[in-house]
Design a protein around this motif. Sequence first.
Motif, short mmCIF file in Angstrom:
data_model
loop_
_atom_site.label_atom_id
_atom_site.label_comp_id
_atom_site.label_asym_id
_atom_site.label_seq_id
_atom_site.Cartn_x
_atom_site.Cartn_y
_atom_site.Cartn_z
N THR A 57 -0.56 -26.13 -11.44
CA THR A 57 -2.17 -27.20 -12.12
C THR A 57 -2.73 -26.38 -12.83
N ALA A 58 -2.04 -26.09 -14.61
CA ALA A 58 -2.04 -25.53 -15.59
C ALA A 58 -2.20 -26.57 -16.52
N ASP A 59 -2.37 -27.97 -16.12
CA ASP A 59 -1.75 -28.99 -17.63
C ASP A 59 -2.63 -30.52 -16.26
N ASN A 60 -3.63 -30.91 -16.46
CA ASN A 60 -4.72 -31.61 -15.99
C ASN A 60 -4.71 -33.18 -16.53
N GLY A 61 -3.74 -33.07 -17.83
CA GLY A 61 -3.62 -34.27 -19.09
C GLY A 61 -4.60 -33.99 -20.07
N SER A 62 -5.44 -33.24 -19.54
CA SER A 62 -6.96 -33.29 -20.91
C SER A 62 -6.77 -31.59 -21.53
N THR A 63 -5.67 -30.58 -21.20
CA THR A 63 -5.69 -29.77 -20.74
C THR A 63 -5.56 -29.03 -22.13
N ASP A 64 -5.26 -28.05 -23.20
CA ASP A 64 -5.47 -27.61 -24.42
C ASP A 64 -4.43 -27.68 -24.22
N ALA A 120 13.83 -16.80 -19.38
CA ALA A 120 13.98 -15.83 -21.07
C ALA A 120 13.89 -16.46 -22.21
N ASP A 121 15.30 -17.41 -21.81
CA ASP A 121 15.32 -18.14 -23.28
C ASP A 121 14.13 -19.74 -22.86
N LEU A 122 13.92 -20.08 -21.83
CA LEU A 122 13.31 -21.05 -22.49
C LEU A 122 11.75 -20.40 -22.49
N GLN A 123 11.10 -18.95 -21.88
CA GLN A 123 10.40 -18.28 -22.26
C GLN A 123 9.74 -17.74 -23.74
N LYS A 124 11.63 -18.13 -24.70
CA LYS A 124 10.83 -18.14 -26.12
C LYS A 124 10.71 -19.55 -26.99
N GLN A 125 11.71 -19.73 -26.31
CA GLN A 125 11.81 -21.93 -26.44
C GLN A 125 10.59 -22.50 -26.91
N VAL A 126 9.23 -22.19 -25.21
CA VAL A 126 7.93 -22.56 -25.12
C VAL A 126 7.06 -21.79 -25.75
N ASP A 127 7.50 -20.39 -26.49
CA ASP A 127 6.14 -19.81 -26.68
C ASP A 127 6.91 -20.55 -29.28
N SER A 128 7.50 -21.45 -28.82
CA SER A 128 7.91 -21.98 -30.15
C SER A 128 7.15 -23.14 -30.27
N LEU A 129 7.46 -23.38 -29.19
CA LEU A 129 6.93 -25.57 -29.67
C LEU A 129 5.52 -25.07 -30.31
N ASP A 130 5.45 -26.19 -31.24
CA ASP A 130 4.28 -26.48 -31.95
C ASP A 130 2.80 -27.36 -30.42
N THR A 131 1.36 -26.37 -30.55
CA THR A 131 0.32 -26.79 -30.01
C THR A 131 -0.42 -27.62 -30.95
N LYS A 132 -0.08 -27.97 -31.97
CA LYS A 132 -1.08 -28.21 -32.65
C LYS A 132 -0.67 -30.00 -32.74
N ASP A 133 0.62 -30.21 -32.52
CA ASP A 133 0.77 -31.84 -31.98
C ASP A 133 1.29 -31.96 -30.61
N LYS A 134 0.56 -32.87 -30.00
CA LYS A 134 0.40 -32.84 -28.91
C LYS A 134 2.12 -33.36 -28.40
N LEU A 135 2.14 -35.03 -29.29
CA LEU A 135 3.04 -35.34 -28.94
C LEU A 135 4.43 -34.56 -29.25
N LYS A 136 5.23 -33.70 -30.44
CA LYS A 136 6.05 -33.34 -30.15
C LYS A 136 5.95 -31.74 -29.45
N PHE A 137 4.45 -31.30 -28.99
CA PHE A 137 4.67 -30.28 -28.25
C PHE A 137 5.42 -31.43 -26.18
N ALA A 138 4.45 -32.23 -26.09
CA ALA A 138 5.69 -32.50 -24.92
C ALA A 138 6.95 -32.84 -24.95
N ASP A 139 7.22 -33.18 -26.24
CA ASP A 139 8.85 -33.91 -26.37
C ASP A 139 9.16 -32.58 -26.07
N GLY A 140 9.15 -31.32 -26.41
CA GLY A 140 9.24 -29.53 -26.41
C GLY A 140 9.08 -29.70 -25.13
N LEU A 141 8.47 -30.16 -24.33
CA LEU A 141 8.56 -29.90 -22.77
C LEU A 141 9.62 -30.69 -22.26
#
Length: 194
Positions: A57-64, A120-141
């Motif tokens: 439920t966190a991402d409805n497509g327009s969520t920050d 726990a490793d995935l938590q570290k990885q998601v914490d390090s994702l660049d949230t300023k760039d939506k495309l980079k963030f999507a690639d990271g996910l």
Amino acid sequence: MNKKLVAALSGGAALVLALTGCSDDSNKKLNDWAKSFCDPAQAQFKKIQDANGAMQTADNGSTDSKKVQQTDSAAFQKISSAYASLAKSLEKAGPPPTDQGKQAQQNAVKELNSLSKGYADLQKQVDSLDTKDKLKFADGLRDLSSGINKLNKQSEAAFKNLEAGDVGTAMAAQKGCQNPAASGAPAPTQSPKS
């Protein structure tokens, strides 16, 4: 994109929860063992299910992206903690009273601990994702989704061995180990679209 990640995560939880079989009360020792694991495990299964639900439920497509990152990070932490607690519950329950019980239990504990570390490793990885760039963030996910699938495959064999035969039947008879989907809770049945 986040829904695909959740679908992969749900596979791990489903692996733990997918206990099938019919109740057989003739083997009291086995049923007692299953109860000693399943009763405390129920709360951990619920944590995993709740964390998966939060991510869905966190991402409805327009969520920050930052909000999605925070939700996913918290969920990964909860899932990691739940798998660690499941490993401790299984260690405390001891091996099931079967010929191969000790080895199956040891393998499952090892895999649960591996899942805990993996999340726990995935938590570290998601914490390090660049949230300023939506495309980079999507690639990271997307990359995280691959990691989750790998974790799920690693744990599958140990659970299959632990849940084999009478052990699986005894576990399936315990409320704490029953799949919530059987009681009307939602369960993923197909890959969601992004």
